[in-house]
Design a protein around this motif. Structure first.
Motif, PDB file in Angstrom:
ATOM      1  N   GLU A  84       0.947  -1.332  -0.055  1.00 39.14           N
ATOM      2  CA  GLU A  84       0.061   0.081   0.076  1.00 39.14           C
ATOM      3  C   GLU A  84       0.929   1.218   0.058  1.00 39.14           C
ATOM      4  OE1 GLU A  84      -0.373   2.520   2.548  1.00 39.14           O
ATOM      5  OE2 GLU A  84       1.297   1.366   3.966  1.00 39.14           O
ATOM      6  N   TRP A  85       0.410   2.299  -0.471  1.00 41.55           N
ATOM      7  CA  TRP A  85       0.999   3.651  -0.437  1.00 41.55           C
ATOM      8  C   TRP A  85       0.097   4.676  -0.488  1.00 41.55           C
ATOM      9  CZ3 TRP A  85       1.525   7.571  -4.000  1.00 41.55           C
ATOM     10  CH2 TRP A  85       0.773   7.497  -5.295  1.00 41.55           C
ATOM     11  N   ALA A  86       0.351   5.812   0.101  1.00 48.29           N
ATOM     12  CA  ALA A  86      -0.455   7.132   0.203  1.00 48.29           C
ATOM     13  C   ALA A  86       0.344   8.058   0.227  1.00 48.29           C
ATOM     14  CB  ALA A  86      -1.411   6.877   1.431  1.00 48.29           C
ATOM     15  N   ARG A  87      -0.410   9.268  -0.372  1.00 54.93           N
ATOM     16  CA  ARG A  87       0.128  10.628  -0.168  1.00 54.93           C
ATOM     17  C   ARG A  87      -0.166  11.507   1.311  1.00 54.93           C
ATOM     18  NH1 ARG A  87       1.383  14.318  -5.382  1.00 54.93           N
ATOM     19  NH2 ARG A  87       2.387  15.874  -4.824  1.00 54.93           N
ATOM     20  N   VAL A  88       0.568  12.033   1.932  1.00 59.18           N
ATOM     21  CA  VAL A  88       0.061  12.504   3.258  1.00 59.18           C
ATOM     22  C   VAL A  88       0.831  13.932   3.377  1.00 59.18           C
ATOM     23  CG1 VAL A  88      -0.347  12.715   5.745  1.00 59.18           C
ATOM     24  CG2 VAL A  88      -0.313  10.300   4.373  1.00 59.18           C
ATOM     25  N   PHE A  89       0.329  15.136   3.367  1.00 59.92           N
ATOM     26  CA  PHE A  89       0.887  16.379   3.159  1.00 59.92           C
ATOM     27  C   PHE A  89       2.255  16.472   2.371  1.00 59.92           C
ATOM     28  CE2 PHE A  89      -0.421  16.060   8.147  1.00 59.92           C
ATOM     29  CZ  PHE A  89      -1.735  16.904   7.820  1.00 59.92           C
ATOM     30  N   ASP A  90       1.661  16.147   1.013  1.00 60.66           N
ATOM     31  CA  ASP A  90       2.540  16.334  -0.121  1.00 60.66           C
ATOM     32  C   ASP A  90       3.786  15.381  -0.003  1.00 60.66           C
ATOM     33  OD1 ASP A  90       0.971  18.469  -0.992  1.00 60.66           O
ATOM     34  OD2 ASP A  90       2.194  19.911   0.272  1.00 60.66           O
ATOM     35  N   GLN A  91       3.748  14.398   0.799  1.00 59.46           N
ATOM     36  CA  GLN A  91       4.911  13.318   0.948  1.00 59.46           C
ATOM     37  C   GLN A  91       4.073  12.031   0.854  1.00 59.46           C
ATOM     38  OE1 GLN A  91       7.917  14.412   0.810  1.00 59.46           O
ATOM     39  NE2 GLN A  91       7.680  16.398   1.587  1.00 59.46           N
ATOM     40  N   ARG A  92       5.085  10.998   0.338  1.00 60.15           N
ATOM     41  CA  ARG A  92       4.652   9.861   0.101  1.00 60.15           C
ATOM     42  C   ARG A  92       5.248   8.663   1.246  1.00 60.15           C
ATOM     43  NH1 ARG A  92       5.180  12.499  -4.702  1.00 60.15           N
ATOM     44  NH2 ARG A  92       3.960  12.401  -6.380  1.00 60.15           N
ATOM     45  N   TYR A  93       4.341   7.704   1.191  1.00 61.74           N
ATOM     46  CA  TYR A  93       4.706   6.694   2.308  1.00 61.74           C
ATOM     47  C   TYR A  93       4.249   5.377   1.554  1.00 61.74           C
ATOM     48  CZ  TYR A  93       5.103  10.507   5.675  1.00 61.74           C
ATOM     49  OH  TYR A  93       5.276  11.685   6.216  1.00 61.74           O
ATOM     50  N   GLY A  94       5.067   4.232   1.924  1.00 60.08           N
ATOM     51  CA  GLY A  94       4.523   3.178   1.332  1.00 60.08           C
ATOM     52  C   GLY A  94       5.228   2.079   2.165  1.00 60.08           C
ATOM     53  N   THR A  95       4.476   0.675   2.121  1.00 56.88           N
ATOM     54  CA  THR A  95       4.661  -0.470   2.727  1.00 56.88           C
ATOM     55  C   THR A  95       5.307  -1.295   1.831  1.00 56.88           C
ATOM     56  OG1 THR A  95       2.900  -0.236   4.399  1.00 56.88           O
ATOM     57  CG2 THR A  95       3.696  -2.489   4.282  1.00 56.88           C
ATOM     58  N   PRO A  96       6.640  -2.004   2.157  1.00 56.85           N
ATOM     59  CA  PRO A  96       7.281  -2.973   1.093  1.00 56.85           C
ATOM     60  C   PRO A  96       6.425  -4.299   1.222  1.00 56.85           C
ATOM     61  CG  PRO A  96       8.553  -2.709   3.274  1.00 56.85           C
ATOM     62  CD  PRO A  96       7.539  -1.543   3.230  1.00 56.85           C
ATOM     63  N   ARG A  97       6.213  -4.760   0.027  1.00 61.90           N
ATOM     64  CA  ARG A  97       5.446  -6.072  -0.235  1.00 61.90           C
ATOM     65  C   ARG A  97       6.354  -7.286   0.273  1.00 61.90           C
ATOM     66  NH1 ARG A  97       1.260  -7.470  -3.632  1.00 61.90           N
ATOM     67  NH2 ARG A  97       1.218  -5.431  -4.484  1.00 61.90           N
ATOM     68  N   GLU A  98       7.409  -7.491  -0.227  1.00 64.07           N
ATOM     69  CA  GLU A  98       8.148  -8.830  -0.007  1.00 64.07           C
ATOM     70  C   GLU A  98       8.399  -9.212   1.370  1.00 64.07           C
ATOM     71  OE1 GLU A  98      12.076 -11.114  -1.605  1.00 64.07           O
ATOM     72  OE2 GLU A  98      11.659  -9.170  -2.420  1.00 64.07           O
ATOM     73  N   THR A  99       8.807  -8.059   2.200  1.00 60.21           N
ATOM     74  CA  THR A  99       9.410  -8.435   3.577  1.00 60.21           C
ATOM     75  C   THR A  99       8.231  -8.838   4.507  1.00 60.21           C
ATOM     76  OG1 THR A  99      11.122  -6.650   3.352  1.00 60.21           O
ATOM     77  CG2 THR A  99      10.426  -7.093   5.337  1.00 60.21           C
ATOM     78  N   VAL A 100       7.109  -8.055   4.119  1.00 61.35           N
ATOM     79  CA  VAL A 100       5.833  -8.367   4.908  1.00 61.35           C
ATOM     80  C   VAL A 100       5.410  -9.887   4.776  1.00 61.35           C
ATOM     81  CG1 VAL A 100       3.367  -7.867   5.210  1.00 61.35           C
ATOM     82  CG2 VAL A 100       4.946  -6.125   5.021  1.00 61.35           C
ATOM     83  N   PHE A 101       5.180 -10.315   3.350  1.00 64.25           N
ATOM     84  CA  PHE A 101       4.654 -11.611   3.261  1.00 64.25           C
ATOM     85  C   PHE A 101       5.644 -12.710   3.778  1.00 64.25           C
ATOM     86  CE2 PHE A 101       1.943  -9.938  -0.448  1.00 64.25           C
ATOM     87  CZ  PHE A 101       0.923 -10.051   0.256  1.00 64.25           C
ATOM     88  N   LYS A 102       7.033 -12.411   3.637  1.00 68.34           N
ATOM     89  CA  LYS A 102       7.848 -13.469   4.432  1.00 68.34           C
ATOM     90  C   LYS A 102       7.729 -13.630   5.963  1.00 68.34           C
ATOM     91  CE  LYS A 102      11.960 -13.257   1.073  1.00 68.34           C
ATOM     92  NZ  LYS A 102      13.063 -12.808   1.055  1.00 68.34           N
ATOM     93  N   ASP A 103       7.365 -12.383   6.600  1.00 64.85           N
ATOM     94  CA  ASP A 103       7.351 -12.349   7.935  1.00 64.85           C
ATOM     95  C   ASP A 103       5.928 -13.151   8.301  1.00 64.85           C
ATOM     96  OD1 ASP A 103       9.769 -11.132   8.814  1.00 64.85           O
ATOM     97  OD2 ASP A 103       8.783  -9.181   8.616  1.00 64.85           O
ATOM     98  N   LEU A 104       4.974 -12.959   7.622  1.00 67.04           N
ATOM     99  CA  LEU A 104       3.549 -13.694   7.766  1.00 67.04           C
ATOM    100  C   LEU A 104       3.645 -15.187   7.754  1.00 67.04           C
ATOM    101  CD1 LEU A 104       1.055 -11.329   5.941  1.00 67.04           C
ATOM    102  CD2 LEU A 104       1.575 -11.587   8.385  1.00 67.04           C
ATOM    103  N   GLU A 105       4.612 -15.386   6.769  1.00 65.23           N
ATOM    104  CA  GLU A 105       4.577 -17.011   6.662  1.00 65.23           C
ATOM    105  C   GLU A 105       5.583 -17.693   7.714  1.00 65.23           C
ATOM    106  OE1 GLU A 105       3.752 -19.276   4.250  1.00 65.23           O
ATOM    107  OE2 GLU A 105       2.272 -17.558   3.664  1.00 65.23           O
TER     108      GLU A 105
END
Length: 218
Positions: A84-105
């Motif tokens: 996911e990613w979003a724009r907040v106060f003219d800046q962008r923030y995003g969550t890395p996909r690969e790291t998250v799925f490895k941790d869940l598994e």
């Protein structure tokens, strides 16, 4: 609070969960998140987002955020590297996909400090793995007072944060749990209870079937 870990047979393998905490700025989310990470230690990991905003004094690249320029961030979006990613106060923030799925598994739980847009995107992509908690302040006047006492933002920024707070609060019904932070310790205990209960859900206990099959022999 009692430790409920002993109630789970050691042979059970559990899929990790995405534990989302959202709130308007100043509602106490960061304080609760930091306490949760400290007390949970190796059982809970903070998702470190990528951002285009400048690094603040005391922040460490890779620990607080992955700091990148706008061009790099846009390329990562095109390469589908974000959950996911979003724009907040003219800046962008995003969550890395690969790291998250490895941790869940590997059965690792991940804490997300993101806004309603990010929470919605996560749920659309991985609904069964996502637990969404929204923290409300006891009142918007109280919220403004907290922001002013922090003395870290100009009045203009505080006004923008309050406008954003109204928008964020309007999305409260997009969360699984909604708490009012009128007492920090009580609110924290509720968050911890939610996390414990969600870990114990049958759908996350991968070893349950094998355990049930072995019951007659035990």
């Amino acid at each position: 609070m009692a430790d409920h870990r002993a109630s789970q047979p050691k042979s059970f393998k559990r899929r990790g969960l995405m534990f989302v905490l959202s709130s308007p700025s100043g509602a106490g989310k960061s304080t609760i998140a930091n306490r949760l990470l400290k007390e949970e230690r190796n059982r809970l990991k903070l998702s470190v987002s990528y951002t285009t905003r400048p690094r603040r004094e005391g922040e460490v690249d890779g620990r607080d955020y992955h700091f990148v320029d706008t061009a790099t961030f846009r390329q990562m979006v095109e390469d589908d590297q974000f959950l996911e990613w979003a724009r907040v106060f003219d800046q962008r923030y995003g969550t890395p996909r690969e790291t998250v799925f490895k941790d869940l598994e590997n059965g690792r739980d991940i804490l997300f400090d993101i806004d309603w847009q990010g929470a919605q995107q996560l749920f659309q992509l991985a609904g069964g793995d996502v637990v969404r908690v929204f923290i409300l302040p006891p009142g918007l006047k109280t919220l403004r007072s907290r922001l002013e006492k922090r003395a870290t933002d100009s009045q203009e920024i505080i006004d923008r944060r309050m406008d954003r707070a109204l928008s964020e609060v309007s999305h409260w019904d997009g969360y699984d749990y909604v708490l009012v932070n009128d007492d920090l310790d009580d609110c924290y205990e509720c968050v911890q209870t939610i996390l414990t209960a969600e870990r114990l859900k049958r759908s996350r206990q991968r070893g349950m079937i094998g355990f049930i099959r072995r019951l007659p022999e035990m």
